[in-house]
Design a protein around this motif. Structure first.
Motif, short mmCIF file in Angstrom:
data_model
loop_
_atom_site.label_atom_id
_atom_site.label_comp_id
_atom_site.label_asym_id
_atom_site.label_seq_id
_atom_site.Cartn_x
_atom_site.Cartn_y
_atom_site.Cartn_z
N PRO A 1 -12.55 1.52 -92.57
CA PRO A 1 -13.82 1.43 -93.31
C PRO A 1 -13.62 1.75 -94.78
N ASP A 2 -14.55 1.30 -95.58
CA ASP A 2 -14.54 1.59 -97.01
C ASP A 2 -15.15 2.99 -97.21
N PHE A 3 -14.28 3.99 -97.42
CA PHE A 3 -14.76 5.37 -97.51
C PHE A 3 -15.80 5.55 -98.61
N ASP A 4 -15.57 4.92 -99.74
CA ASP A 4 -16.52 5.08 -100.85
C ASP A 4 -17.91 4.60 -100.45
N SER A 5 -17.96 3.47 -99.76
CA SER A 5 -19.24 2.93 -99.32
C SER A 5 -19.88 3.83 -98.27
N PHE A 6 -19.10 4.27 -97.30
CA PHE A 6 -19.65 5.11 -96.24
C PHE A 6 -20.19 6.42 -96.80
N GLU A 7 -19.47 6.99 -97.75
CA GLU A 7 -19.95 8.24 -98.35
C GLU A 7 -21.24 8.01 -99.13
N ALA A 8 -21.36 6.85 -99.77
CA ALA A 8 -22.60 6.50 -100.47
C ALA A 8 -23.74 6.31 -99.47
N PHE A 9 -23.44 5.69 -98.31
CA PHE A 9 -24.48 5.50 -97.29
C PHE A 9 -25.00 6.85 -96.80
N GLU A 10 -24.08 7.82 -96.66
CA GLU A 10 -24.48 9.12 -96.14
C GLU A 10 -25.34 9.90 -97.13
N LYS A 11 -25.19 9.61 -98.41
CA LYS A 11 -26.00 10.28 -99.42
C LYS A 11 -27.43 9.74 -99.46
N THR A 12 -27.62 8.56 -98.87
CA THR A 12 -28.96 7.98 -98.77
C THR A 12 -29.51 8.27 -97.39
N ASP A 13 -30.74 8.69 -97.32
CA ASP A 13 -31.34 9.07 -96.04
C ASP A 13 -31.83 7.83 -95.30
N TYR A 14 -30.87 7.13 -94.64
CA TYR A 14 -31.24 5.96 -93.86
C TYR A 14 -31.83 6.41 -92.52
N ALA A 15 -33.08 6.11 -92.30
CA ALA A 15 -33.74 6.50 -91.05
C ALA A 15 -33.51 5.43 -89.99
N VAL A 16 -33.09 5.84 -88.80
CA VAL A 16 -32.92 4.91 -87.69
C VAL A 16 -33.87 5.31 -86.57
N GLU A 17 -34.42 4.31 -85.90
CA GLU A 17 -35.45 4.57 -84.90
C GLU A 17 -34.89 5.09 -83.59
N PHE A 18 -33.61 4.81 -83.33
CA PHE A 18 -33.06 5.20 -82.02
C PHE A 18 -32.98 6.70 -81.87
N HIS A 19 -33.39 7.18 -80.67
CA HIS A 19 -33.21 8.59 -80.33
C HIS A 19 -33.15 8.73 -78.82
N SER A 20 -32.25 9.56 -78.34
CA SER A 20 -32.19 9.88 -76.92
C SER A 20 -31.76 11.32 -76.77
N ASP A 21 -32.35 12.01 -75.83
CA ASP A 21 -31.96 13.39 -75.54
C ASP A 21 -30.73 13.44 -74.64
N LEU A 22 -30.32 12.30 -74.12
CA LEU A 22 -29.16 12.23 -73.23
C LEU A 22 -27.89 11.94 -74.02
N PRO A 23 -26.72 12.29 -73.48
CA PRO A 23 -25.48 11.83 -74.09
C PRO A 23 -25.52 10.30 -74.20
N THR A 24 -24.98 9.76 -75.31
CA THR A 24 -25.13 8.34 -75.58
C THR A 24 -23.78 7.65 -75.76
N LEU A 25 -23.57 6.59 -74.97
CA LEU A 25 -22.41 5.72 -75.16
C LEU A 25 -22.79 4.67 -76.19
N PHE A 26 -21.84 4.31 -77.05
CA PHE A 26 -22.15 3.43 -78.19
C PHE A 26 -21.15 2.30 -78.27
N TYR A 27 -21.68 1.07 -78.38
CA TYR A 27 -20.84 -0.10 -78.66
C TYR A 27 -21.42 -0.78 -79.87
#
Length: 393
Positions: A193-219
């Protein structure tokens, strides 16, 4: 140097190509891009010029379908590449994917400018096209004739002065099969991944709708049989039926040929409340999703295509400190074992055992995730994804 980058897509969402352009520019080069345009307007890029071949997408798809046996597609690219070289007085040409090699070499010759050709291989193309459902099913297999690419591969590699590959194991495979290739002219460039871009993404508060109280597998990626995700969904159903409590999040477009099968799984009575499917999400949001998941899945079918390199999703999981469960494709097995960042499987029982172990053991998840991030930082600090810049020195 004036470097021309050629890619046969719209470019705007091709993160590997965009990262390479940033690396080239940071190294002092001036970059020009030649790509397709399927619509009237696109965003502007203030730091480099993008030239687009405006063409209806359906016409492009038809030309690709015919490209194994007919010259229309190569002739289109040859004409535009020659014009591209002359217009921008290029010093070097950087072309993406095997099938553009011949058109690029002929375009250089037509331009009458003697410049080196770098061929950037995103995959093992002969193996890849022989796994695409659109190319191997029904009447299309007789038109596309994907098996012919095994014979054409060597000829097309020979057009290049330099070659970029996804992994050292793919480099060794190419040299073994094609003795005319020289080691010093082949440069591994992993899909980090492009570290510079990812670090910039993390500085912005991108809200995502997904939430689960259970452990989550991700693809994260294309949903297709060749990617292995359809192979493991029945096993995920079995795990849930056995009483294991977890959620599965899948983000990515579905291959047209596999939509019906995948929709059947989405609506399966066991999965319908334990699986969330999002057809597409901007990579800007990926760091936010990574904070919400427990295990990253890399279930690629083991074949020559997937042996050729590590998919970028593995590096993305490592960036998010997520433990990985993956098949034993050569390059990803080497990475996971060297980093001690995940568990590998070959059978259904091994997959189920890996999932149950990671769900039950938070300490193990933390250790594997930490190992992955450490390995990724080490690769980044040693400039593993920048070695291809030596071509232009």
């Amino acid at each position: 140097m004036n470097i021309g980058v050629v890619v046969d897509n719209e470019f705007d969402h091709d993160h590997r190509v965009q990262k390479e352009i940033r690396l080239l520019r940071d190294d002092g080069h001036t970059v020009f891009v030649l790509c397709f345009g399927f619509k009237k307007t696109y965003k502007d890029y203030p730091d480099f010029i993008v030239n687009r071949i405006i063409i209806p997408r359906k016409l492009r798809d038809l030309l690709v379908l015919l490209s194994t046996n007919f010259k229309f597609y190569e002739a289109l690219w040859q004409y535009h590449i020659a014009k591209f070289i002359s217009t921008h007085k290029l010093d070097a040409l950087h072309v993406h994917d095997l099938y553009l090699a011949k058109a690029a070499k002929q375009g250089i010759k037509q331009s009458k400018r003697n410049l080196p050709l770098t061929l950037d291989l995103h995959e093992n193309y002969p193996a890849a096209i022989n796994s695409y459902q659109w190319a191997i099913q029904g009447w299309r297999k007789y038109v596309v004739q994907p098996q012919r690419w095994y014979k054409k591969e060597g000829y097309y590699l020979n057009y290049a002065d330099y070659i970029i590959v996804l992994s050292d194991s793919f480099k060794q495979d190419l040299m073994k099969r094609f003795p005319f290739l020289k080691s010093e002219h082949i440069y591994p460039h992993p899909n980090m991944p492009d570290f510079d871009s990812f670090e910039a993404f993390e500085k912005t508060d991108y809200a995502v709708e997904f939430h689960s109280d259970l452990p989550t597998l991700f693809y994260f990626g294309v949903v297709a049989k060749r990617r292995g995700i359809l192979d493991i969904l029945p096993w995920i159903i079995e795990l849930l039926e056995e009483g294991n409590q977890f959620h599965t999040l899948i983000i990515g477009p579905t291959d047209k040929a596999d939509k019906t099968v995948f929709q059947g799984y989405i609506h399966h009575p066991v999965l319908k409340d334990k699986l969330t499917y999002i057809p597409w999400a901007n990579v800007n949001y990926l760091p936010a999703y990574l904070k919400k998941i427990t295990i990253g899945l890399a279930p690629f079918q083991v074949n020559a295509q997937h042996d050729s390199g590590v998919a970028n999703k593995l590096f993305q999981y490592m960036y998010g400190e997520i433990p990985i469960v993956a098949t034993k494709c050569k390059a990803q097995q080497e990475l996971i074992q060297s980093a001690a960042c995940g568990l590998l499987y070959e059978t259904k029982d091994e997959f189920k055992s890996a999932i149950k172990s990671l769900i039950a053991n938070e300490a193990l998840r933390g250790q594997l995730g930490s190992n992955g991030k450490k390995k990724l930082l080490d690769l980044y600090q040693h400039k593993a994804d920048k070695e291809f810049l030596d071509i232009y020195k």
